[in-house]
Design an enzyme around this catalytic site. Sequence first.
Site, PDB file in Angstrom:
ATOM      1  N   ASP A  76       0.846  -1.200   0.000  1.00  0.00           N
ATOM      2  CA  ASP A  76       0.000   0.000   0.000  1.00  0.00           C
ATOM      3  C   ASP A  76       0.871   1.236   0.000  1.00  0.00           C
ATOM      4  OD1 ASP A  76      -2.619  -1.367   0.336  1.00  0.00           O
ATOM      5  OD2 ASP A  76      -1.754  -1.938   2.265  1.00  0.00           O
ATOM      6  N   ASP A  78       0.699   5.414   0.704  1.00  0.00           N
ATOM      7  CA  ASP A  78      -0.009   6.599   1.186  1.00  0.00           C
ATOM      8  C   ASP A  78       0.793   7.831   0.790  1.00  0.00           C
ATOM      9  OD1 ASP A  78      -1.857   4.916   2.342  1.00  0.00           O
ATOM     10  OD2 ASP A  78      -0.883   4.955   4.313  1.00  0.00           O
ATOM     11  N   ASP A 176       3.563   7.860  15.087  1.00  0.00           N
ATOM     12  CA  ASP A 176       3.946   7.084  16.263  1.00  0.00           C
ATOM     13  C   ASP A 176       5.417   6.671  16.280  1.00  0.00           C
ATOM     14  OD1 ASP A 176       3.582   5.298  14.159  1.00  0.00           O
ATOM     15  OD2 ASP A 176       1.777   4.418  15.006  1.00  0.00           O
TER      16      ASP A 176
END
Length: 540
Positions: A76, A78, A176
């Site tokens: 994936d 992003d 994070d």
Amino acid sequence: MIKKFINKLLGKTPSGGGKPKLGKREEVGVDTHGIDPTLVDERALNVVRTLKQGGFEAYIVGGAVRDLLVGLRPKDFDVATNATPEQVKGLFRRAFIIGRRFRIVHVVFGRGREHEVIEVSTFRAYMDNAAAEQVAGNEKTSRSELAGMKHAVDSTGRVLRDNVWGPQEEDAVRRDFTINAMYYDPETQIVVDYHKGLQDAKKRTLRMIGDATARYREDPVRIIRAVRFAAKLSPLGFTLDPKTAKPLAESQALLADVPQSRLFDEMLKLLQTGHALASIEQLRKLGLRGIYPLLDVVVERADTPFVNAALQDTDRRVGEEKPVAPSFLLACVLWADVRDGWARRLARREHAHPALQDAIDEVFDARIGDVSGRGKLAGDMREIWMIQPRFEKRVGSTPFGLVEQPRFRAAFDFMRLRAEIGEVDVVLADWWQEFSMADDATREDLVFQVKAEQHKTARAPRVHRAPPVAGPGGNPDPGRTMARPGEPEHETAGAPGAPAERFSGEAGGPDAEGAKKRRRRRRKPSGGGDAGSGPSPLAG
């Protein structure tokens, strides 16, 4: 000074819009990071290029950059940009703004099953939750009150709206782990790093940005994300930084305030991203128990043959880029409860079909609750279980109708795993495998062979019933009976894992003609159910 010390102990950030320490921007060239540009998806490159041509900043971000750095082709991609969602949508013909809590844009390429989505997010500002607008209810009950709000929290401090845009350095500090907070420009091949993520990637270290205890308090779901990333990256040699790992167990109590639906989704991510067995190993290693009741059941049963086979099968399918369904894996995990509940009811002389339905309802009430409701996931699990005894019926119209059921393939895979551990005869699984792949003429031949075998068996001397044979795990299997020495085993109808007993009226039976008439009278127009068994729970 004392106030700052107390705030640090409590994990609080300074009030009044104070910001944590922002990282220092570093631009790293290809000679240092070594990313192979051919691993970048052309569609992600197209999105970045279009945004930059529109006058905006744009980067590939997050896990895709991490994977590129270690030489993996990301599944994936992003993209992060300083363009607002409305500006992003205006640049692409097939783009959709989604989400309320976090507004992002899905840019769609291709059609049908071959379509691909590139997720585009806008750089977000760091916001102190203490200064956010507060609402009394939650996302559903306070929808009208939340209208127009950009940054809002509920009474427990959970963020309900987070759509305040800001600079890239603030967007980076909100992420994070350091290895997930890097930005890659595929055109210039520059990696932008604010928190030494590149160094941590080379050292194979998973490190939380900022104070780990405070970050877990801000969003307790980061505890589960730490487990998931540690499991996913452990084959590459990644380990959790000691300061990141130490507060995990003591922070686990914070998950009690997280909505059950969100924990359910996070549990599925642990089990369906191709590293289910590794995730369970990490949970045990870190001493994390009680995150979610159903997850505890998975961990407890992970070493049993059937559940272990299902977990391995799920990891294999993900690795082969095949689809996986949560209903299948959860049906495998809870099958022991369904099977045992069904056996208890059969021992009380209850009818097989309603006994199985009641056993399933009992398991849903005890294990699933209302998280998934009685919706699609629960419906799919029910069908997988309800089809199992129908595999034993291989004559008449049943096999032809069964292979047309929407959940046939999932139910067959379930039965195949049962055969692999010896719960059902492997010959049965082989027969259905051949039947499901055959043309109509071959299917007729396969059914005829079963009829001939049953006719031959019907003429053999009957065997007296005897005590049940122990099934897998040493438990009595109500579907099997011990034969006398020198005689074949016989099996009773309707019991879990046992072929159905011959019914009067089947080929070669004593009342074949009368049974045919009864089937014609009772058969529904769909032809999906077994003759004389009442309405099929799977029909239609």
